[in-house]
Write an enzyme that holds these catalytic residues in place. Structure first.
Site, PDB file in Angstrom:
ATOM      1  N   SER A   8      35.930 -33.173  16.557  1.00 57.81           N
ATOM      2  CA  SER A   8      36.593 -33.539  17.806  1.00 57.81           C
ATOM      3  C   SER A   8      38.109 -33.455  17.686  1.00 57.81           C
ATOM      4  O   SER A   8      38.729 -34.176  16.899  1.00 57.81           O
ATOM      5  CB  SER A   8      36.193 -34.960  18.213  1.00 57.81           C
ATOM      6  OG  SER A   8      36.903 -35.335  19.372  1.00 57.81           O
ATOM      7  N   HIS A  33      35.352 -29.352  19.370  1.00 59.77           N
ATOM      8  CA  HIS A  33      35.060 -30.181  20.537  1.00 59.77           C
ATOM      9  C   HIS A  33      36.360 -30.658  21.172  1.00 59.77           C
ATOM     10  O   HIS A  33      37.204 -31.239  20.491  1.00 59.77           O
ATOM     11  CB  HIS A  33      34.202 -31.376  20.109  1.00 59.77           C
ATOM     12  CG  HIS A  33      33.646 -32.172  21.237  1.00 59.77           C
ATOM     13  ND1 HIS A  33      32.522 -31.781  21.931  1.00 59.77           N
ATOM     14  CD2 HIS A  33      34.052 -33.336  21.804  1.00 59.77           C
ATOM     15  CE1 HIS A  33      32.253 -32.678  22.861  1.00 59.77           C
ATOM     16  NE2 HIS A  33      33.175 -33.632  22.816  1.00 59.77           N
ATOM     17  N   ASP A  35      37.866 -33.022  24.191  1.00 59.46           N
ATOM     18  CA  ASP A  35      37.600 -34.072  25.175  1.00 59.46           C
ATOM     19  C   ASP A  35      38.735 -34.138  26.185  1.00 59.46           C
ATOM     20  O   ASP A  35      39.862 -34.521  25.843  1.00 59.46           O
ATOM     21  CB  ASP A  35      37.479 -35.431  24.485  1.00 59.46           C
ATOM     22  CG  ASP A  35      36.203 -35.567  23.684  1.00 59.46           C
ATOM     23  OD1 ASP A  35      35.122 -35.329  24.254  1.00 59.46           O
ATOM     24  OD2 ASP A  35      36.267 -35.908  22.489  1.00 59.46           O
ATOM     25  N   MET A  37      40.193 -35.991  29.374  1.00 58.58           N
ATOM     26  CA  MET A  37      40.063 -37.274  30.079  1.00 58.58           C
ATOM     27  C   MET A  37      41.143 -37.391  31.149  1.00 58.58           C
ATOM     28  O   MET A  37      42.286 -36.979  30.933  1.00 58.58           O
ATOM     29  CB  MET A  37      40.205 -38.434  29.093  1.00 58.58           C
ATOM     30  CG  MET A  37      39.303 -38.371  27.896  1.00 58.58           C
ATOM     31  SD  MET A  37      39.577 -39.806  26.823  1.00 58.58           S
ATOM     32  CE  MET A  37      38.693 -39.290  25.361  1.00 58.58           C
ATOM     33  N   HIS A  66      34.425 -30.759  26.776  1.00 58.93           N
ATOM     34  CA  HIS A  66      33.733 -31.900  27.383  1.00 58.93           C
ATOM     35  C   HIS A  66      34.671 -32.553  28.394  1.00 58.93           C
ATOM     36  O   HIS A  66      35.678 -33.144  28.011  1.00 58.93           O
ATOM     37  CB  HIS A  66      33.331 -32.884  26.265  1.00 58.93           C
ATOM     38  CG  HIS A  66      32.824 -34.198  26.747  1.00 58.93           C
ATOM     39  ND1 HIS A  66      32.803 -35.311  25.926  1.00 58.93           N
ATOM     40  CD2 HIS A  66      32.318 -34.615  27.943  1.00 58.93           C
ATOM     41  CE1 HIS A  66      32.313 -36.331  26.590  1.00 58.93           C
ATOM     42  NE2 HIS A  66      32.012 -35.933  27.813  1.00 58.93           N
ATOM     43  N   MET A  68      35.562 -35.387  30.778  1.00 59.26           N
ATOM     44  CA  MET A  68      35.343 -36.781  31.181  1.00 59.26           C
ATOM     45  C   MET A  68      36.259 -37.054  32.369  1.00 59.26           C
ATOM     46  O   MET A  68      37.214 -37.824  32.285  1.00 59.26           O
ATOM     47  CB  MET A  68      35.644 -37.721  30.016  1.00 59.26           C
ATOM     48  CG  MET A  68      34.652 -37.621  28.891  1.00 59.26           C
ATOM     49  SD  MET A  68      34.954 -38.827  27.585  1.00 59.26           S
ATOM     50  CE  MET A  68      35.545 -37.733  26.299  1.00 59.26           C
ATOM     51  N   MET A 137      26.336 -39.543  24.897  1.00 56.98           N
ATOM     52  CA  MET A 137      27.434 -40.367  24.390  1.00 56.98           C
ATOM     53  C   MET A 137      26.846 -41.558  23.636  1.00 56.98           C
ATOM     54  O   MET A 137      26.049 -42.318  24.188  1.00 56.98           O
ATOM     55  CB  MET A 137      28.310 -40.852  25.544  1.00 56.98           C
ATOM     56  CG  MET A 137      29.055 -39.752  26.278  1.00 56.98           C
ATOM     57  SD  MET A 137      30.146 -38.791  25.194  1.00 56.98           S
ATOM     58  CE  MET A 137      31.252 -40.064  24.562  1.00 56.98           C
ATOM     59  N   ASP A 175      27.943 -37.542  20.517  1.00 60.78           N
ATOM     60  CA  ASP A 175      29.372 -37.776  20.311  1.00 60.78           C
ATOM     61  C   ASP A 175      29.639 -39.270  20.300  1.00 60.78           C
ATOM     62  O   ASP A 175      29.299 -39.968  21.260  1.00 60.78           O
ATOM     63  CB  ASP A 175      30.153 -37.107  21.455  1.00 60.78           C
ATOM     64  CG  ASP A 175      31.665 -37.250  21.311  1.00 60.78           C
ATOM     65  OD1 ASP A 175      32.128 -37.766  20.286  1.00 60.78           O
ATOM     66  OD2 ASP A 175      32.377 -36.828  22.241  1.00 60.78           O
TER      67      ASP A 175
END
Length: 218
Positions: A8, A33, A35, A37, A66, A68, A137, A175
């Site tokens: 990540s 990965h 993330d 957000m 990913h 979010m 998650m 994750d």
């Protein structure tokens, strides 16, 4: 099959990002990965397309992105232009999930569906045949370094049964709190892809940690 490892980016040293990406390139990691957000869907803000574009320019590994965020379908075209391999969106944030999955495919990417810890896998029954991956998650999304939620093991087993019985080819990714103790149990339960942040990037030898995760067989 060998476990797919997707370290990540959220746990990388952003003051030495090129050094950490060089390490990922040398390592046995399969994916990276990312993330994203927005501070609304989850209580934190991470990074966006400028950072991912800079990473993509120097990273040899496919990007596992990913989102979010609320209304992730707004960014399908931009994610495709980035060159992402996988675009994963939350079930909880996607009003028209079937349409979003197909739009991701039409843009040339693989489509992942993400479930928060409190969202049951049974809700995926009508889309499991279309998804390329389901990301469970194992912490409440928004922050790295959280404690692993134990119910995830049973949830993985339920999802594995659903996938096998439906004939779906979807991968299972987890994750949150993935480390030397939880990773073997997750793989035994049926996980295909391990996302790991602080366990990898916080290690004295991150490449060795990635190798250790990569050696887990399902």
């Amino acid at each position: 099959m060998k476990t797919i490892v997707s370290p990540s980016l959220l746990a990388a040293d952003f003051a030495n990002l090129k050094g950490d990406i060089d390490m990922i390139n040398r390592s046995e990691a399969d994916w990276l990965h990312c993330d994203v957000m927005d501070g609304t869907f989850v209580p934190n803000i991470s990074f966006g397309f400028p950072v991912m574009q800079a990473v993509k320019a120097i990273c040899d590994k496919p990007l596992d992105v990913h989102f979010m965020i609320g209304k992730p379908e707004r960014y399908i075209a931009e994610t495709a232009r980035l060159g992402a391999m996988m675009m994963s969106v939350h079930y909880e944030a996607s009003t028209h999930l079937n349409r979003t999955i197909h739009e991701i495919h039409e843009a040339g990417m693989k489509a992942g569906v993400v479930l928060n810890p409190s969202t049951p896998v049974a809700l995926l029954e009508d889309v499991i045949g279309d998804a390329d991956m389901v990301l469970l998650m194992s912490v409440n999304p928004g922050f790295g370094g959280q404690r692993f939620i134990e119910n995830t093991i049973a949830k993985v087993s339920r999802l594995r049964r659903m996938i096998d019985e439906s004939g779906s080819r979807a991968l299972i990714e987890v994750d949150g709190g993935v480390n030397g103790e939880t990773a073997p149990r997750l793989v035994e339960a049926g996980v295909d892809v391990l996302v790991s942040g602080s366990y990898v990037f916080g290690a004295p030898d991150p490449e060795e940690r990635i190798h250790r995760l990569k050696c887990l067989d399902r």
